[in-house]
Design an enzyme around this catalytic site. Structure first.
Site, PDB file in Angstrom:
ATOM      1  N   THR A   1     -34.812  -7.271  -3.164  1.00  0.00           N
ATOM      2  CA  THR A   1     -35.681  -7.874  -2.152  1.00  0.00           C
ATOM      3  C   THR A   1     -36.680  -8.870  -2.743  1.00  0.00           C
ATOM      4  O   THR A   1     -37.089  -8.723  -3.913  1.00  0.00           O
ATOM      5  CB  THR A   1     -36.478  -6.769  -1.427  1.00  0.00           C
ATOM      6  OG1 THR A   1     -37.453  -7.379  -0.560  1.00  0.00           O
ATOM      7  CG2 THR A   1     -37.242  -5.877  -2.396  1.00  0.00           C
TER       8      THR A   1
ATOM      9  N   TYR B   1     -42.229   0.059  -1.464  1.00  0.00           N
ATOM     10  CA  TYR B   1     -40.866  -0.403  -1.169  1.00  0.00           C
ATOM     11  C   TYR B   1     -40.405  -1.402  -2.234  1.00  0.00           C
ATOM     12  O   TYR B   1     -39.351  -1.236  -2.858  1.00  0.00           O
ATOM     13  CB  TYR B   1     -40.810  -1.043   0.235  1.00  0.00           C
ATOM     14  CG  TYR B   1     -39.559  -1.845   0.457  1.00  0.00           C
ATOM     15  CD1 TYR B   1     -38.319  -1.208   0.553  1.00  0.00           C
ATOM     16  CD2 TYR B   1     -39.593  -3.238   0.533  1.00  0.00           C
ATOM     17  CE1 TYR B   1     -37.160  -1.945   0.725  1.00  0.00           C
ATOM     18  CE2 TYR B   1     -38.445  -3.973   0.705  1.00  0.00           C
ATOM     19  CZ  TYR B   1     -37.228  -3.323   0.801  1.00  0.00           C
ATOM     20  OH  TYR B   1     -36.077  -4.059   0.953  1.00  0.00           O
TER      21      TYR B   1
ATOM     22  N   HIS C   1     -39.272  -6.282  12.678  1.00  0.00           N
ATOM     23  CA  HIS C   1     -38.958  -7.653  12.254  1.00  0.00           C
ATOM     24  C   HIS C   1     -39.171  -8.670  13.368  1.00  0.00           C
ATOM     25  O   HIS C   1     -38.967  -8.384  14.546  1.00  0.00           O
ATOM     26  CB  HIS C   1     -37.515  -7.723  11.735  1.00  0.00           C
ATOM     27  CG  HIS C   1     -37.332  -6.935  10.471  1.00  0.00           C
ATOM     28  ND1 HIS C   1     -36.771  -5.678  10.455  1.00  0.00           N
ATOM     29  CD2 HIS C   1     -37.676  -7.213   9.194  1.00  0.00           C
ATOM     30  CE1 HIS C   1     -36.770  -5.233   9.212  1.00  0.00           C
ATOM     31  NE2 HIS C   1     -37.318  -6.132   8.430  1.00  0.00           N
ATOM     32  N   LEU C   2     -39.555  -9.860  12.935  1.00  0.00           N
ATOM     33  CA  LEU C   2     -40.024 -10.878  13.879  1.00  0.00           C
ATOM     34  C   LEU C   2     -38.981 -11.279  14.925  1.00  0.00           C
ATOM     35  O   LEU C   2     -39.284 -11.262  16.122  1.00  0.00           O
ATOM     36  CB  LEU C   2     -40.486 -12.115  13.090  1.00  0.00           C
ATOM     37  CG  LEU C   2     -40.994 -13.255  13.956  1.00  0.00           C
ATOM     38  CD1 LEU C   2     -42.249 -12.841  14.728  1.00  0.00           C
ATOM     39  CD2 LEU C   2     -41.288 -14.497  13.095  1.00  0.00           C
TER      40      LEU C   2
HETATM   41  N1  UFG Z   1     -44.581 -11.146  12.311  1.00  0.00           N
HETATM   42  C1  UFG Z   1     -45.391 -11.372  13.397  1.00  0.00           C
HETATM   43  N2  UFG Z   1     -45.323 -10.495  14.434  1.00  0.00           N
HETATM   44  C2  UFG Z   1     -44.489  -9.409  14.442  1.00  0.00           C
HETATM   45  C3  UFG Z   1     -43.648  -9.194  13.311  1.00  0.00           C
HETATM   46  C4  UFG Z   1     -43.730 -10.089  12.268  1.00  0.00           C
HETATM   47  O1  UFG Z   1     -46.158 -12.334  13.439  1.00  0.00           O
HETATM   48  O2  UFG Z   1     -44.495  -8.647  15.421  1.00  0.00           O
HETATM   49  C5  UFG Z   1     -44.637 -12.102  11.192  1.00  0.00           C
HETATM   50  C6  UFG Z   1     -45.033 -11.445   9.890  1.00  0.00           C
HETATM   51  O3  UFG Z   1     -46.419 -11.447   9.754  1.00  0.00           O
HETATM   52  C7  UFG Z   1     -44.316 -12.341   8.883  1.00  0.00           C
HETATM   53  C8  UFG Z   1     -43.078 -12.841   9.621  1.00  0.00           C
HETATM   54  O4  UFG Z   1     -43.337 -12.608  10.993  1.00  0.00           O
HETATM   55  O5  UFG Z   1     -45.109 -13.439   8.584  1.00  0.00           O
HETATM   56  C9  UFG Z   1     -41.828 -12.080   9.241  1.00  0.00           C
HETATM   57  O6  UFG Z   1     -42.083 -10.690   9.344  1.00  0.00           O
HETATM   58  P1  UFG Z   1     -40.939  -9.589   9.233  1.00  0.00           P
HETATM   59  O7  UFG Z   1     -41.602  -8.274   9.457  1.00  0.00           O
HETATM   60  O8  UFG Z   1     -39.810  -9.965  10.124  1.00  0.00           O
HETATM   61  O9  UFG Z   1     -40.426  -9.737   7.745  1.00  0.00           O
HETATM   62  P2  UFG Z   1     -41.271  -9.663   6.385  1.00  0.00           P
HETATM   63  O10 UFG Z   1     -41.333 -11.060   5.840  1.00  0.00           O
HETATM   64  O11 UFG Z   1     -42.526  -8.925   6.516  1.00  0.00           O
HETATM   65  O12 UFG Z   1     -40.322  -8.714   5.533  1.00  0.00           O
HETATM   66  C10 UFG Z   1     -39.175  -9.152   4.892  1.00  0.00           C
HETATM   67  C11 UFG Z   1     -38.170  -8.012   4.824  1.00  0.00           C
HETATM   68  C12 UFG Z   1     -38.735  -6.870   4.024  1.00  0.00           C
HETATM   69  C13 UFG Z   1     -39.168  -7.363   2.681  1.00  0.00           C
HETATM   70  C14 UFG Z   1     -40.129  -8.523   2.803  1.00  0.00           C
HETATM   71  C15 UFG Z   1     -40.419  -9.126   1.474  1.00  0.00           C
HETATM   72  O13 UFG Z   1     -37.857  -7.573   6.118  1.00  0.00           O
HETATM   73  O14 UFG Z   1     -37.736  -5.892   3.869  1.00  0.00           O
HETATM   74  O15 UFG Z   1     -39.527  -9.551   3.597  1.00  0.00           O
HETATM   75  O16 UFG Z   1     -41.740  -9.498   1.406  1.00  0.00           O
HETATM   76  F1  UFG Z   1     -39.793  -6.388   1.993  1.00  0.00           F
END
Ligand code: UFG
Length: 326
Positions: A117, A141, A189-190
């Site tokens: 990751t 994680y 996830h977004l």
């Molecule tokens: N986000 C929002 N609102 C939401 C959900 C997410 O604004 O309801 C934003 C988050 O702040 C982030 C972006 O959308 O900026 C993406 O968020 P995700 O939760 O979809 O994904 P992440 O980037 O947090 O996580 C991903 C992988 C993880 C991994 C991480 C590495 O899903 O498994 O990248 O940093 F650990």
């Protein structure tokens, strides 16, 4: 064609990779404890339900089967949960992997593709991020995945074991034609949350608009899950041809902000996204974009779907399939 064992093949990325490998003509068997994945994600007759900590159950699957390689997805992936319950992340992601590696050794399987990751980099000093950037995870994680990468390096060094670790950025999209897509419970996830907001009318929250980015919202590198699947196939080809162990970033190299993802979702669905601006989510770096040139050069991999709208459109197809009334 090769005989491949896929762990976690009932989960999101594992199920897409399983389909991809089957389409390539490989023989594939899936093991999954179904704690997060779904049996309906695995083609008929290919699923063995087991937990990786159960060495005897692994022996039963591996004995006499002569797998050429293992592709290892089975892991817990929720960053926030890993902060609340680090023990289960180290138990499941590190001890589970060690149990699998020991069973592989008992049965002479020496090639391994590992699902790592971008979280191994923590809060990077600059983007795009090359593989050589400092490895400083900021949650259990990311640490659990880095620990496994370190173990793999030692196995390579000390024995004839060969691995490829793929450090995923933001996996998204679906292969609705096979009835598979992103189905996390709970979903964090977004893109699936944006599509849920469209479907239900209940707004998705944008986590902060005061980041040092052009529109103030976080930037991520979204990669279609089938392009990730093809990266695993390329990693297998490399190992099966006698290639060396290595770790690679897997992203498209293009960053999109949260507001840009919302716009792409509106374009892909023809519907408005109800959203509200909320506070920052703890631990979110402002920008994470991959430098994936090493993966492209070394393994000859290239992402096929680079349009965010196309990625979201495939996720929307799956969302509609799952909720037929959308
Ligand atoms: N986000 C929002 N609102 C939401 C959900 C997410 O604004 O309801 C934003 C988050 O702040 C982030 C972006 O959308 O900026 C993406 O968020 P995700 O939760 O979809 O994904 P992440 O980037 O947090 O996580 C991903 C992988 C993880 C991994 C991480 C590495 O899903 O498994 O990248 O940093 F650990």
């Amino acid at each position: 064609m090769a005989k491949i064992l896929v762990t976690g093949g009932a989960g999101y990325i594992g199920s897409h990779t399983t389909r991809f490998l089957l389409n390539r003509g490989h023989e594939v068997l899936v093991v999954d404890d179904l704690s997060k994945g779904y049996a309906h994600n695995v083609p008929e007759g290919r699923l063995h339900k087991l937990n990786l900590l159960d060495g005897e159950a692994l022996d039963a699957v591996l004995a006499g089967a002569r797998f050429d390689a293992v592709v290892h997805f089975a892991a817990f992936i929720a960053v926030g949960e890993s902060v609340r319950e680090p023990e289960i992340y180290f138990q499941n992601n590190v001890a589970g992997t060690l149990s699998l590696l020991a069973a592989m050794r008992r049965h002479g399987v020496r090639k391994f593709v590992f699902s790592s990751t971008a979280a191994v980099y923590g809060n990077p000093e600059s983007t795009p991020i090359p593989e050589t950037a400092p490895h400083r995870p900021v949650n259990p994680y990311g640490e659990s995945k880095l620990m496994v990468e370190r173990i793999l390096r030692w196995l390579d060094e000390c024995s004839g074991f060969r691995y490829v670790a793929l450090r995923y950025f933001n996996a998204c999209g679906a292969a609705a034609e096979y009835g598979i897509g992103e189905e996390h419970e709970p979903e964090t996830h977004l893109i699936p949350l944006i599509l849920r907001a469209i479907r239900t009318g209940s707004p998705v929250t944008v986590f902060g608009n005061d980041y040092p980015t052009p529109d103030g919202t976080c930037i991520r590198d979204y990669i279609h899950v089938l392009d990730l699947a093809s990266a695993h196939a390329a990693a297998l080809d490399h190992l099966l041809a006698g290639g060396a162990s290595d770790s690679f970033n897997a992203g498209t190299g293009i960053g999109y902000s949260v507001l840009e993802v919302i716009k792409a979702a509106e374009a892909a669905t023809g519907r408005q996204v109800p959203f509200q601006i909320g506070r920052r989510r703890e631990g979110d770096p402002a920008e994470l974009v991959a430098d994936s040139s090493k993966l492209m050069k070394t393994l000859g991999w290239e992402p096929k779907i680079t349009s965010l709208q196309e990625m979201v459109a495939s996720a929307w197809q799956f969302e509609k399939l799952r909720h037929a009334s959308a």
